[in-house]
Design a protein around this motif. Structure first.
Motif, PDB file in Angstrom:
ATOM      1  N   TRP A 182       0.842  -1.190   0.000  1.00 13.95           N
ATOM      2  CA  TRP A 182       0.000   0.000   0.000  1.00 13.95           C
ATOM      3  C   TRP A 182       0.882   1.247   0.000  1.00 13.95           C
ATOM      4  O   TRP A 182       2.063   1.179   0.325  1.00 13.95           O
ATOM      5  CB  TRP A 182      -0.892   0.032   1.250  1.00 13.95           C
ATOM      6  N   SER A 200      -9.959  -0.207  -2.628  1.00 10.52           N
ATOM      7  CA  SER A 200     -11.016   0.266  -1.726  1.00 10.52           C
ATOM      8  C   SER A 200     -11.108   1.783  -1.590  1.00 10.52           C
ATOM      9  O   SER A 200     -12.059   2.286  -0.995  1.00 10.52           O
ATOM     10  CB  SER A 200     -10.824  -0.341  -0.330  1.00 10.52           C
ATOM     11  N   ILE A 205     -12.482  -7.632   1.477  1.00  8.43           N
ATOM     12  CA  ILE A 205     -13.273  -6.413   1.310  1.00  8.43           C
ATOM     13  C   ILE A 205     -14.399  -6.610   0.301  1.00  8.43           C
ATOM     14  O   ILE A 205     -15.528  -6.157   0.505  1.00  8.43           O
ATOM     15  CB  ILE A 205     -12.365  -5.244   0.878  1.00  8.43           C
ATOM     16  N   TYR A 249      -1.799   1.894   8.372  1.00 11.23           N
ATOM     17  CA  TYR A 249      -3.132   1.719   7.796  1.00 11.23           C
ATOM     18  C   TYR A 249      -3.996   2.963   7.999  1.00 11.23           C
ATOM     19  O   TYR A 249      -4.814   3.310   7.144  1.00 11.23           O
ATOM     20  CB  TYR A 249      -3.816   0.509   8.426  1.00 11.23           C
ATOM     21  N   VAL A 284      -6.060   4.744   5.086  1.00  8.64           N
ATOM     22  CA  VAL A 284      -7.515   4.896   5.198  1.00  8.64           C
ATOM     23  C   VAL A 284      -7.936   6.351   5.037  1.00  8.64           C
ATOM     24  O   VAL A 284      -8.897   6.663   4.315  1.00  8.64           O
ATOM     25  CB  VAL A 284      -8.004   4.333   6.551  1.00  8.64           C
ATOM     26  N   VAL A 297     -10.999   5.517   2.691  1.00  3.46           N
ATOM     27  CA  VAL A 297     -11.431   4.123   2.672  1.00  3.46           C
ATOM     28  C   VAL A 297     -12.597   3.877   3.625  1.00  3.46           C
ATOM     29  O   VAL A 297     -13.411   2.977   3.405  1.00  3.46           O
ATOM     30  CB  VAL A 297     -10.244   3.198   3.032  1.00  3.46           C
ATOM     31  N   THR A 336      -9.929   2.960  10.823  1.00  2.00           N
ATOM     32  CA  THR A 336      -8.719   2.171  10.613  1.00  2.00           C
ATOM     33  C   THR A 336      -8.923   0.723  11.032  1.00  2.00           C
ATOM     34  O   THR A 336      -8.488  -0.206  10.344  1.00  2.00           O
ATOM     35  CB  THR A 336      -7.536   2.776  11.391  1.00  2.00           C
ATOM     36  N   CYS A 340     -11.538  -0.905  10.843  1.00  2.00           N
ATOM     37  CA  CYS A 340     -12.415  -1.530   9.852  1.00  2.00           C
ATOM     38  C   CYS A 340     -11.650  -2.016   8.627  1.00  2.00           C
ATOM     39  O   CYS A 340     -12.198  -2.774   7.815  1.00  2.00           O
ATOM     40  CB  CYS A 340     -13.499  -0.545   9.420  1.00  2.00           C
ATOM     41  N   PHE A 341     -10.395  -1.592   8.477  1.00  2.00           N
ATOM     42  CA  PHE A 341      -9.574  -1.980   7.328  1.00  2.00           C
ATOM     43  C   PHE A 341      -8.806  -3.273   7.601  1.00  2.00           C
ATOM     44  O   PHE A 341      -8.168  -3.810   6.703  1.00  2.00           O
ATOM     45  CB  PHE A 341      -8.604  -0.841   7.002  1.00  2.00           C
TER      46      PHE A 341
END
Length: 258
Positions: free
Chosen positions: A42, A100, A153, A193, A197, A202, A216, A218-219
């Motif tokens: 990422w 995402s 996802i 992350y 996000v 995201v 975060t 949730c990722f």
């Protein structure tokens, strides 16, 4: 074996991504479909995302025109007895947020960047429907690493696209990234992350989750998987080299770097 390349220029995709669509296809039995989401980490800030756009992880203009189809992608029954006769589609990864992100603005602090992984996912699925995905009787969504996270996802999204298919399942390969502290006691991967996000917005991908906790969290797959209703197989090494080297023992945890 090498794949066949589908490089499709469409107005819809250009609006989403700014570059032509690139997926790689190996055609076999029409009723069996297995899209595979590519991985590649990422990017968490404008600088790192800008650097990626000059590589095969940031633009289809810089991707290889052929890639080997091995392992679960192979068409050799001796190497891949379960899926050798399936239609395999490798979806190349270039958005830096596991397909995402969704940001309309392309001017990021004076740098042009497209944070539109969610739109890439939608555009690719639309294209694959035209190529026969709509008639699939059995379908398996897979992905590796960052593509494995993307599989979690989009697993239920994929199932929703194929309401008439007999069987739709997902398999995430090496994508169960853990929300844990590194050896120095810092929350390296959580903070990383968090940057991803918020940079790529995201959080709106997880409306139910963000109503209960920080976006975060949730990722991370440990939260995503709680809401997946489609059958999903988790494939992850007990000693994932990427997680050990890049998340549990990142360079920032070295006291000499502080």
């Amino acid at each position: 074996m090498a794949s066949r390349v589908l490089r499709k220029r469409t107005k819809a995709y250009k609006r989403r991504c700014g570059v032509p669509l690139m997926v790689k296809i190996e055609s076999c039995l029409p009723s069996l479909r297995a899209p595979r989401l590519g991985g590649g980490g990422w990017c968490h800030d404008v600088e790192s995302c800008n650097a990626r756009k000059y590589t095969n992880l940031g633009s289809s203009n810089r991707m290889e025109r052929q890639v080997p189809f091995t392992g679960i992608l192979s068409n050799l029954p001796s190497n891949n007895p379960d899926f050798s006769d399936w239609n395999i589609v490798v979806i190349r990864y270039c958005d830096g947020a596991s397909f995402s992100g969704d940001v309309e603005e392309t001017n990021q602090n004076g740098t042009t960047l497209y944070f539109r992984g969610q739109r890439i996912w939608k555009a690719v699925m639309e294209e694959l429907f035209l190529k026969g995905l709509a008639t699939a009787n059995k379908a398996l969504l897979t992905g590796c690493s960052a593509g494995g996270l993307a599989t979690y996802i989009h697993c239920d999204d994929f199932k929703a696209l194929l309401p008439n298919a007999e069987t739709v399942k997902c398999m995430a390969d090496g994508g169960f990234f853990l929300d844990v502290k590194d050896i120095s006691g810092k929350s390296y991967i959580h903070d990383f992350y968090s940057d991803v996000v918020h940079l790529q917005d995201v959080g709106k991908r997880f409306p139910n989750c963000i109503s209960q906790m920080d976006a975060t969290k949730c990722f991370f797959p440990e939260e995503i998987i709680k809401g997946i209703s489609t059958p999903v197989f988790v494939l992850n090494s007990a000693y994932d080299s990427v997680q050990v080297q890049s998340m549990l023992v990142p360079s920032s945890s070295d006291p000499s770097n502080s």
